[in-house]
Design a protein around this motif. Structure first.
Motif, PDB file in Angstrom:
ATOM      1  N   GLY A 152       0.769  -1.232   0.000  1.00 49.65           N
ATOM      2  CA  GLY A 152       0.000   0.000   0.000  1.00 49.65           C
ATOM      3  C   GLY A 152       0.801   1.283   0.000  1.00 49.65           C
ATOM      4  O   GLY A 152       0.226   2.372  -0.095  1.00 49.65           O
ATOM      5  N   ALA A 153       2.115   1.208   0.092  1.00 47.13           N
ATOM      6  CA  ALA A 153       2.930   2.422   0.070  1.00 47.13           C
ATOM      7  C   ALA A 153       3.022   2.969  -1.358  1.00 47.13           C
ATOM      8  O   ALA A 153       3.051   2.208  -2.320  1.00 47.13           O
ATOM      9  CB  ALA A 153       4.314   2.134   0.619  1.00 47.13           C
ATOM     10  N   MET A 206      11.950  11.673   5.717  1.00 44.85           N
ATOM     11  CA  MET A 206      12.442  13.006   5.387  1.00 44.85           C
ATOM     12  C   MET A 206      11.482  14.041   5.940  1.00 44.85           C
ATOM     13  O   MET A 206      10.281  13.803   6.057  1.00 44.85           O
ATOM     14  CB  MET A 206      12.587  13.185   3.873  1.00 44.85           C
ATOM     15  CG  MET A 206      11.291  13.059   3.097  1.00 44.85           C
ATOM     16  SD  MET A 206      11.506  13.195   1.303  1.00 44.85           S
ATOM     17  CE  MET A 206      12.030  14.884   1.146  1.00 44.85           C
ATOM     18  N   VAL A 207      12.042  15.189   6.316  1.00 41.86           N
ATOM     19  CA  VAL A 207      11.256  16.304   6.824  1.00 41.86           C
ATOM     20  C   VAL A 207      11.471  17.483   5.881  1.00 41.86           C
ATOM     21  O   VAL A 207      12.611  17.890   5.644  1.00 41.86           O
ATOM     22  CB  VAL A 207      11.674  16.700   8.249  1.00 41.86           C
ATOM     23  CG1 VAL A 207      10.722  17.750   8.811  1.00 41.86           C
ATOM     24  CG2 VAL A 207      11.731  15.482   9.164  1.00 41.86           C
ATOM     25  N   ASP A 238       5.399   7.500   0.387  1.00 42.36           N
ATOM     26  CA  ASP A 238       4.598   8.587   0.943  1.00 42.36           C
ATOM     27  C   ASP A 238       4.580   8.600   2.468  1.00 42.36           C
ATOM     28  O   ASP A 238       4.523   9.665   3.087  1.00 42.36           O
ATOM     29  CB  ASP A 238       3.170   8.547   0.391  1.00 42.36           C
ATOM     30  CG  ASP A 238       2.463   7.223   0.638  1.00 42.36           C
ATOM     31  OD1 ASP A 238       3.134   6.205   0.909  1.00 42.36           O
ATOM     32  OD2 ASP A 238       1.226   7.196   0.556  1.00 42.36           O
ATOM     33  N   ASP A 239       4.665   7.427   3.104  1.00 47.22           N
ATOM     34  CA  ASP A 239       4.604   7.395   4.561  1.00 47.22           C
ATOM     35  C   ASP A 239       5.939   7.736   5.212  1.00 47.22           C
ATOM     36  O   ASP A 239       6.069   7.713   6.439  1.00 47.22           O
ATOM     37  CB  ASP A 239       4.117   6.027   5.051  1.00 47.22           C
ATOM     38  CG  ASP A 239       5.010   4.872   4.611  1.00 47.22           C
ATOM     39  OD1 ASP A 239       5.975   5.115   3.861  1.00 47.22           O
ATOM     40  OD2 ASP A 239       4.739   3.729   5.029  1.00 47.22           O
ATOM     41  N   VAL A 260       8.033  13.216  15.509  1.00 40.03           N
ATOM     42  CA  VAL A 260       8.354  11.968  14.828  1.00 40.03           C
ATOM     43  C   VAL A 260       8.480  10.848  15.861  1.00 40.03           C
ATOM     44  O   VAL A 260       9.128  11.021  16.898  1.00 40.03           O
ATOM     45  CB  VAL A 260       9.665  12.106  14.027  1.00 40.03           C
ATOM     46  CG1 VAL A 260       9.992  10.810  13.307  1.00 40.03           C
ATOM     47  CG2 VAL A 260       9.564  13.262  13.032  1.00 40.03           C
ATOM     48  N   GLU A 261       7.867   9.719  15.561  1.00 40.07           N
ATOM     49  CA  GLU A 261       7.938   8.574  16.462  1.00 40.07           C
ATOM     50  C   GLU A 261       9.345   7.977  16.427  1.00 40.07           C
ATOM     51  O   GLU A 261       9.769   7.407  15.422  1.00 40.07           O
ATOM     52  CB  GLU A 261       6.909   7.518  16.049  1.00 40.07           C
ATOM     53  CG  GLU A 261       6.878   6.304  16.965  1.00 40.07           C
ATOM     54  CD  GLU A 261       5.954   5.217  16.469  1.00 40.07           C
ATOM     55  OE1 GLU A 261       5.907   4.163  17.125  1.00 40.07           O
ATOM     56  OE2 GLU A 261       5.306   5.407  15.417  1.00 40.07           O
ATOM     57  N   TYR A 262      10.072   8.077  17.521  1.00 39.96           N
ATOM     58  CA  TYR A 262      11.462   7.633  17.570  1.00 39.96           C
ATOM     59  C   TYR A 262      11.581   6.129  17.325  1.00 39.96           C
ATOM     60  O   TYR A 262      12.473   5.668  16.609  1.00 39.96           O
ATOM     61  CB  TYR A 262      12.065   7.997  18.924  1.00 39.96           C
ATOM     62  CG  TYR A 262      13.524   7.634  19.067  1.00 39.96           C
ATOM     63  CD1 TYR A 262      14.512   8.422  18.481  1.00 39.96           C
ATOM     64  CD2 TYR A 262      13.915   6.505  19.781  1.00 39.96           C
ATOM     65  CE1 TYR A 262      15.856   8.090  18.599  1.00 39.96           C
ATOM     66  CE2 TYR A 262      15.256   6.169  19.905  1.00 39.96           C
ATOM     67  CZ  TYR A 262      16.217   6.967  19.314  1.00 39.96           C
ATOM     68  OH  TYR A 262      17.554   6.632  19.439  1.00 39.96           O
ATOM     69  N   ASP A 263      10.667   5.360  17.906  1.00 46.46           N
ATOM     70  CA  ASP A 263      10.750   3.904  17.811  1.00 46.46           C
ATOM     71  C   ASP A 263      10.411   3.368  16.432  1.00 46.46           C
ATOM     72  O   ASP A 263      10.548   2.164  16.184  1.00 46.46           O
ATOM     73  CB  ASP A 263       9.831   3.250  18.843  1.00 46.46           C
ATOM     74  CG  ASP A 263      10.364   3.373  20.261  1.00 46.46           C
ATOM     75  OD1 ASP A 263      11.591   3.557  20.404  1.00 46.46           O
ATOM     76  OD2 ASP A 263       9.564   3.302  21.210  1.00 46.46           O
TER      77      ASP A 263
END
Length: 261
Positions: free
Chosen positions: A54-55, A165-166, A85-86, A95-98
């Protein structure tokens, strides 16, 4: 070179590691004679599995474009991976570190294409002509393979360590300024950890995009209009821990901020 069943098994192993957020033993320690071409074959299958789950492909990343990183790894040419996209965050995100393993940050410029680019004879001028705009970006490195003793073959197999990426700051047209002199200060928790200028990427960041278009042509692929291309870091990777706030100041191009929780 590895046989097809082994390549498929490695791609499955890395797909599961990505899903489960785990780390696997070094591939080159377990598969004697594994080549760069094997590694790209693994990456391609891994990407196909992500797409089937689904990505959506939105771009590509280029790694090992600066001399300091090539010397550090003993590699003489860049590598590449895919962006889904995700993997894309906006400035200000938590951002979720884990979600990632061996979390590091690199400072880059992202080229957003208005026209397709296909090798094998793509030049820097073709890249500049095809670019809609350039925008500041941070790359989140994510390694599913143990780092000690890791080679370029391990890294390419693992999507060139691309985790996320940010995007942020101010988008600019390529003729608005000399992209070689775009600079950035990279902060972790209000302390400058790294700095650099974009010319560290092969003399001009657009050179990395030209290299990518020509390298993809060797694998029967090309860049499409609308894709985002991370052109390569012009700082060393900066390690990030849970709770860290990352801030990159790109001067006249603005800034990017994110926090890892």
């Amino acid at each position: 070179m590895l046989n097809q069943s082994t390549i498929e098994a490695i791609a499955d192993e890395l797909f599961i590691a990505d899903r489960d957020r785990s780390i696997v033993p070094r591939l080159t320690a377990r598969h004697d004679g594994m080549t760069v071409e094997d590694a790209y074959a693994v990456q391609k299958l891994w990407a196909e599995r992500r797409a089937a789950a689904g990505a959506r492909l939105v771009g590509r990343k280029i790694g090992l474009t600066s001399k300091v990183m090539q010397v550090a790894t003993g590699i003489t040419e860049p590598d590449y991976g895919v962006i889904f996209d995700d993997m894309v965050f906006e400035s200000g995100a938590t951002v979720e570190y884990d979600r990632f393993s061996n979390v590091r940050i690199e400072v880059e410029l992202a080229f957003v294409l208005a026209k397709p680019l296909a090798g094998p004879n793509t030049t820097i001028f073709d890249v500049l002509d095809a670019t809609a705009y350039v925008v500041p970006a941070l790359e989140i490195l994510n390694s599913h393979i143990e780092l000690e003793g890791r080679t370029i073959v391990d890294t390419i197999s693992d999507n060139a360590a691309m985790g996320g990426m940010v995007l942020g700051g101010r988008p600019v047209k390529v003729d608005e300024l000399d992209l070689r002199w775009v600079g950035a200060l990279l902060y972790r928790n209000q302390t400058i950890e790294e700095s650099g200028v974009a010319a560290a990427v092969l003399g001009h960041p657009a050179m990395g995009v030209a290299w990518l278009a020509n390298k993809l042509a060797q694998h029967g692929q090309s860049l499409e209009a609308g894709e985002i291309v991370l052109a390569g870091s012009f700082t060393r990777p900066m390690w990030v821990e849970r709770g860290d706030t990352v801030h990159a100041d790109y001067g006249q191009l603005g800034a990017i901020t994110c926090r890892f929780e």
